[in-house]
Design an enzyme around this catalytic site. Structure first.
Site, mmCIF file in Angstrom:
data_model
loop_
_atom_site.group_PDB
_atom_site.id
_atom_site.type_symbol
_atom_site.label_atom_id
_atom_site.label_comp_id
_atom_site.label_asym_id
_atom_site.label_seq_id
_atom_site.Cartn_x
_atom_site.Cartn_y
_atom_site.Cartn_z
ATOM 1 N N ASN A 163 0.872 -1.169 0.000
ATOM 2 C CA ASN A 163 0.000 0.000 0.000
ATOM 3 C C ASN A 163 0.912 1.222 0.000
ATOM 4 O O ASN A 163 1.316 1.718 1.054
ATOM 5 C CB ASN A 163 -0.906 -0.022 1.231
ATOM 6 N N ARG B 61 -2.542 -1.650 -3.637
ATOM 7 C CA ARG B 61 -3.497 -0.556 -3.639
ATOM 8 C C ARG B 61 -3.146 0.361 -4.809
ATOM 9 O O ARG B 61 -1.995 0.779 -4.979
ATOM 10 C CB ARG B 61 -3.414 0.238 -2.346
ATOM 11 N N HIS C 282 -9.402 6.737 -1.396
ATOM 12 C CA HIS C 282 -9.489 6.055 -0.096
ATOM 13 C C HIS C 282 -10.672 5.094 -0.030
ATOM 14 O O HIS C 282 -11.135 4.731 1.056
ATOM 15 C CB HIS C 282 -9.610 7.052 1.072
ATOM 16 N N ARG D 234 -1.538 18.874 0.516
ATOM 17 C CA ARG D 234 -2.518 19.237 -0.504
ATOM 18 C C ARG D 234 -3.515 20.246 0.045
ATOM 19 O O ARG D 234 -3.926 20.165 1.197
ATOM 20 C CB ARG D 234 -3.252 17.985 -1.001
ATOM 21 N N GLU E 104 -6.882 -1.622 5.189
ATOM 22 C CA GLU E 104 -6.917 -1.703 3.741
ATOM 23 C C GLU E 104 -6.227 -2.965 3.244
ATOM 24 O O GLU E 104 -6.632 -3.561 2.233
ATOM 25 C CB GLU E 104 -6.245 -0.468 3.142
#
Length: 401
Positions: free
Chosen positions: A10, A91, A182, A243, A388
């Protein structure tokens, strides 16, 4: 005897998570994370047999260097375990309009992931590095690599949520729309919340907040995503590590026309120099520092308040999108799971919606398991560590069964 195992990579914008696990028995045999990539004192932490080890990697460590460390330094220590790996799951943040479900990776798929890097410049290229490293170091498993896509979870959002108010032909011809990100994490924690609340997933109305270096919030009605904060790219929405999140589009024109910035400069500013990093005037993008200095630093105070205010606005809006029928709110991700102060400040603005935090439960940071932190008889507030890697491993194995 061990079942066939799945290796999961990931690769995020500022970290790399990795694990070797059995997706059938939900058991992780080895897992770890590289943190503080491109910052000072990057380090890798990994755990096997309840034994945790840490190695300092150095300053300004890149994804490529971190992947090399994971494979050449860590995996070589555990040959018996590594030999049981049969599949590798990755991912991938952005699948664009073509990749809408998990897929076995070949050269064509890599090209499509690369093509969609324009929508996820901090992520897709890093995802590809993980794929390439896996194929290089595990050549016998080259055809057993799978891409699990964050954007898949949002593919069936209603049109009113994914369309932008720009000429419709731009959507029809170029597929400019809200894609989200996500999705793997939001899917996992919403399914986990369904079990904790004892509510059927198909009847679950919930808001999930994945807060980390990247941050997003998602509204789920009757088990289906109906809106999310990230858009065409992972730049839109909440305040993030580097960001900007939501801004007036005219900021771009102002920086270009008045300040003389090039498009490349503006993209770099909004992607790599904004968010927490920008509000902290370039000192750090690490939220742990912001929380630590909240009461002693004006920069940290300002940054935390902007972060929490933006998040509270989205929670309020998404409660309306759920027609006010909200079963719970979930916090996950590195910030969502670990910043009690952030949760308290955010939800203190939303008590009119029924959110009331139990401070003793909220500030009990020793409890790393899924837990409720709300006062009795109020809207459930749940902290759920995301997983995840488990979703990626399950999706990966499923393609070969």
């Amino acid at each position: 005897m061990l079942n066939d195992l799945v290796l999961v990579f990931n690769c995020g914008s500022s970290s790399i998570k990795f694990s070797i696990l059995d997706p059938i028995n939900y058991k992780k045999y080895l897992f770890g994370i590289v943190e503080r990539l491109y910052l000072s004192e990057a380090y890798v932490t990994w755990c096997i047999n309840n034994n945790t080890q840490i190695k300092i990697l150095g300053n300004n460590i890149t994804h490529h260097q971190a992947l090399k460390c994971i494979i050449e330094i860590i995996f070589t220590k555990y040959d018996d375990l590594v030999s049981k790996i049969k599949y590798i799951g990755h991912r991938v943040v952005h699948g664009g309009n073509e990749l809408i479900q998990s897929v076995i990776i070949d050269d064509t798929i890599i090209q499509k992931i690369q093509k969609n890097s324009v929508f996820a410049p901090l992520h897709n290229p890093m995802n590809i590095l993980g794929i390439q490293a896996s194929m290089q170091y595990f050549p016998d498993l080259k055809e057993k690599n799978v891409a699990v896509l964050d954007t898949s979870f949002y593919h069936f959002m209603p049109e009113c949520a994914y369309l932008y108010a720009i000429p419709y032909k731009l959507y029809k011809k170029y597929h400019i729309r809200r894609y989200g990100a996500h999705g793997i994490s939001h899917f996992y924690v919403s399914k986990k919340a369904s079990r904790l609340l004892n509510i059927s997933f198909n009847h679950l109305n919930i808001i999930t907040c994945h807060l980390g270096g990247g941050a997003s919030i998602t509204a789920i009605r009757n088990g289906v995503c109906i809106d999310t904060s990230m858009g065409l790219t992972p730049l839109e929405g909440l305040v993030m590590g580097t960001r900007s999140g939501d801004i007036d589009p005219s900021v771009v024109f102002f920086m270009h026309d008045v300040l003389g910035k090039s498009i490349a400069d503006i993209q770099n500013i909004l992607t790599n120099e904004s968010g927490i990093f920008g509000l902290m005037q370039g000192l750090t993008s690490d939220f742990r520092y912001v929380e630590q200095k909240y009461y002693s630093s004006l920069q940290a105070y300002r940054t935390m308040n902007v972060f929490c205010y933006r998040l509270s606005k989205y929670i309020s809006a998404y409660t309306a999108a759920l027609y006010g029928k909200l079963d719970a709110i979930v916090f996950t991700g590195g910030i969502g799971e670990n910043s009690a102060l952030m949760r308290a400040l955010t939800l203190s603005k939303l008590e009119f919606l029924g959110f009331k935090i139990d401070n003793n439960l909220n500030y009990n940071l020793d409890n790393k398991k899924s837990r409720f932190i709300n006062k009795e008889n109020t809207t459930p507030i749940i902290v759920i560590p995301t997983n995840e890697e488990l979703v990626i491993a399950q999706e990966t194995m499923q393609l070969f069964l």
